[in-house]
Design an enzyme around this catalytic site. Structure first.
Site, PDB file in Angstrom:
ATOM      1  N   GLU A  56      13.879  11.667   1.358  1.00  0.00           N
ATOM      2  CA  GLU A  56      14.834  11.077   0.400  1.00  0.00           C
ATOM      3  C   GLU A  56      14.209  10.576  -0.905  1.00  0.00           C
ATOM      4  O   GLU A  56      14.489   9.461  -1.350  1.00  0.00           O
ATOM      5  CB  GLU A  56      15.618   9.947   1.083  1.00  0.00           C
ATOM      6  CG  GLU A  56      16.316  10.405   2.351  1.00  0.00           C
ATOM      7  CD  GLU A  56      17.084   9.294   3.072  1.00  0.00           C
ATOM      8  OE1 GLU A  56      17.033   8.143   2.623  1.00  0.00           O
ATOM      9  OE2 GLU A  56      17.742   9.610   4.086  1.00  0.00           O
ATOM     10  N   GLU A 102      19.490  16.686  10.590  1.00  0.00           N
ATOM     11  CA  GLU A 102      20.138  15.450  11.082  1.00  0.00           C
ATOM     12  C   GLU A 102      21.651  15.598  11.164  1.00  0.00           C
ATOM     13  O   GLU A 102      22.390  14.671  10.847  1.00  0.00           O
ATOM     14  CB  GLU A 102      19.802  14.267  10.155  1.00  0.00           C
ATOM     15  CG  GLU A 102      18.326  14.086   9.882  1.00  0.00           C
ATOM     16  CD  GLU A 102      18.001  12.812   9.103  1.00  0.00           C
ATOM     17  OE1 GLU A 102      18.906  11.984   8.881  1.00  0.00           O
ATOM     18  OE2 GLU A 102      16.827  12.654   8.723  1.00  0.00           O
TER      19      GLU A 102
HETATM   20  C1  XIL Z   1      18.589   5.962  10.901  1.00  0.00           C
HETATM   21  C2  XIL Z   1      18.613   5.650  12.378  1.00  0.00           C
HETATM   22  O1  XIL Z   1      19.491   6.528  13.023  1.00  0.00           O
HETATM   23  C3  XIL Z   1      19.027   4.221  12.605  1.00  0.00           C
HETATM   24  O2  XIL Z   1      18.905   3.876  13.979  1.00  0.00           O
HETATM   25  C4  XIL Z   1      18.151   3.280  11.778  1.00  0.00           C
HETATM   26  O3  XIL Z   1      18.617   1.966  11.898  1.00  0.00           O
HETATM   27  C5  XIL Z   1      18.167   3.697  10.311  1.00  0.00           C
HETATM   28  O4  XIL Z   1      17.773   5.051  10.200  1.00  0.00           O
HETATM   29  N1  XIL Z   1      18.503   9.550   7.281  1.00  0.00           N
HETATM   30  C6  XIL Z   1      17.298   9.561   7.926  1.00  0.00           C
HETATM   31  C7  XIL Z   1      17.146   8.866   9.232  1.00  0.00           C
HETATM   32  O5  XIL Z   1      16.357  10.238   7.461  1.00  0.00           O
HETATM   33  O6  XIL Z   1      15.854   8.386   9.441  1.00  0.00           O
HETATM   34  C8  XIL Z   1      18.163   7.763   9.394  1.00  0.00           C
HETATM   35  O7  XIL Z   1      18.062   7.254  10.706  1.00  0.00           O
HETATM   36  C9  XIL Z   1      19.546   8.275   9.096  1.00  0.00           C
HETATM   37  C10 XIL Z   1      19.650   8.785   7.687  1.00  0.00           C
END
Ligand code: XIL
Length: 383
Positions: free
Chosen positions: A171, A288
């Protein structure tokens, strides 16, 4: 009315168990929305359908469920051929203090994956979020480079040779910060090291674990609208710039947090990403995926699940149209645990209604999204 869970139990007892005694339990069979009874493990699993097309499929693994829920672990072994830890490789989990590392959760998961012949993704080395509390008071302009390099050497080195792909930087593009190249300035790493932190992280990752595919991972780049189009263009030009400067980059991760209620399409956007990656000779992973259903008006679970499944089908059909995407991972497994239900941040319209964004429901029965994923894998060209 009979619930799907009860129905599965009956189906499992009556039919296939007779044919294959001992091989099936009540998670092995399910009723599909259209075709009647289907086996969902073994040849019917997500990974079998994906592998038939040369695809990997996986999910983010929650450390607590992994440790405490046997059904969850069985599900991982039955359904997936690649896993990624949801949180336990992030700085705030791994680094309780500036001097110490806490590898227990990651070690357990890597050992499980090895024992089951499952590949692992690493997520992530560098992100503006998930930094430990001590970070701000300890890491500064003078020592930030050393902290970054040491972290990658230590964590990447521990799992060297065992990681299919590392999300090296997560990101790093945020158009709202106003730079012409779209780089996120609201990040401790940018503030301390300037834009060079990205190349530094990738070079360090390559020297640490040369067999891992080094990935740039981002979100909000999928939809065919102006805002995401701008971010998508900035991500692609970052990747082009890195290639030109001989920075080791092997893959683009498209997070794919999709909204069921969005009016915008994504087919064009996703193809722009896959074509852009292809031109640079890099792979693409869906890293994701989940489908938020907070904005869906109806409360009827059957209808919501169908809407979510249709979005999975459309998105994956568009994404898997060409050969660039090599892996499809969802951000979680079961609706009983999804980050979209942490607090109400992602439930603005229905704060009291848990979302159902994943391929298995809270009882581990497959949702229509499971069948949509399988169908999309079947439809994809072999890669
Ligand atoms: C999220 C997790 O799912 C949560 O449990 C945590 O509190 C915050 O992070 N993009 C990403 C992930 O790259 O690492 C994130 O994961 C969700 C959004």
């Amino acid at each position: 009315m009979i619930t799907r869970r009860e129905w599965m139990k009956q189906a499992a007892r009556v039919t296939a168990v007779a044919a294959m005694p001992g091989l099936l339990d009540d998670r092995a069979l399910a009723k599909t929305p259209v075709d009647g009874i289907q086996t969902i493990t073994g040849e019917g699993s997500l990974k079998a359908h994906a592998a038939a097309r040369g695809l990997l499929t996986g999910c983010a693994v929650n450390a607590d469920l992994f440790q405490n829920d046997e059904t969850f672990r069985n599900q991982l072994a039955e359904q997936y051929n690649i896993l990624v830890p949801e949180n336990c490789l992030k700085w705030n989990w791994l680094r309780p203090t500036a001097e110490t590392y806490s590898f227990d959760d990651a070690d357990r998961l890597v050992a499980f994956a090895e024992a089951h012949g499952i590949k692992m993704r690493g997520h992530n080395f560098v992100w503006h979020e998930a930094l430990p509390r001590w970070f701000a008071g300890t890491v500064n302009k003078d020592n930030a480079e050393k902290y970054l390099v040491d972290h990658i050497h230590t964590v990447g080195g521990r799992y060297k040779g065992k990681i299919h792909s590392w999300d090296v930087v997560n990101e790093a593009i945020w158009i709202q910060d106003g730079r012409p190249d779209g780089l996120r300035t609201s990040s401790a790493w940018f503030e301390m090291l300037g834009p060079g932190y990205i190349d530094l992280a990738f070079h360090t990752a390559r020297e640490t674990d040369p067999s891992a595919l080094l990935t740039y991972n981002d979100y909000g780049i999928e939809y065919d609208n102006d805002e995401e189009g701008k971010k998508r263009a900035a991500v692609l030009s970052l990747l082009r710039r890195m290639k030109k400067d001989n920075v080791p980059i092997d893959a683009l991760g498209i997070q794919s947090h999709i909204h069921a209620a969005s009016k915008d399409g994504f087919s064009k956007g996703v193809r722009e990403l896959t074509k852009g990656a292809k031109a640079l000779g890099i792979q693409v992973f869906i890293t994701e995926m989940d489908v938020k259903d907070d904005g869906v008006a109806t409360n009827d679970i059957g209808e919501r699940d169908k809407i979510v499944a249709d979005v999975y089908r459309k998105y994956l059909n568009a994404a898997l149209d060409g050969p660039e995407i090599k892996a499809v991972l969802t951000w979680g497994v079961t609706d009983k645990n999804t980050w979209l239900n942490n607090g109400t941040k992602f439930r603005k319209e229905h704060p009291d209604r848990p979302q159902r964004p994943l391929p298995f429901d809270a009882d581990y029965a497959p949702t229509p999204a499971f069948f949509a994923m399988r169908e999309s894998f079947d439809k994809a060209k072999k890669r």
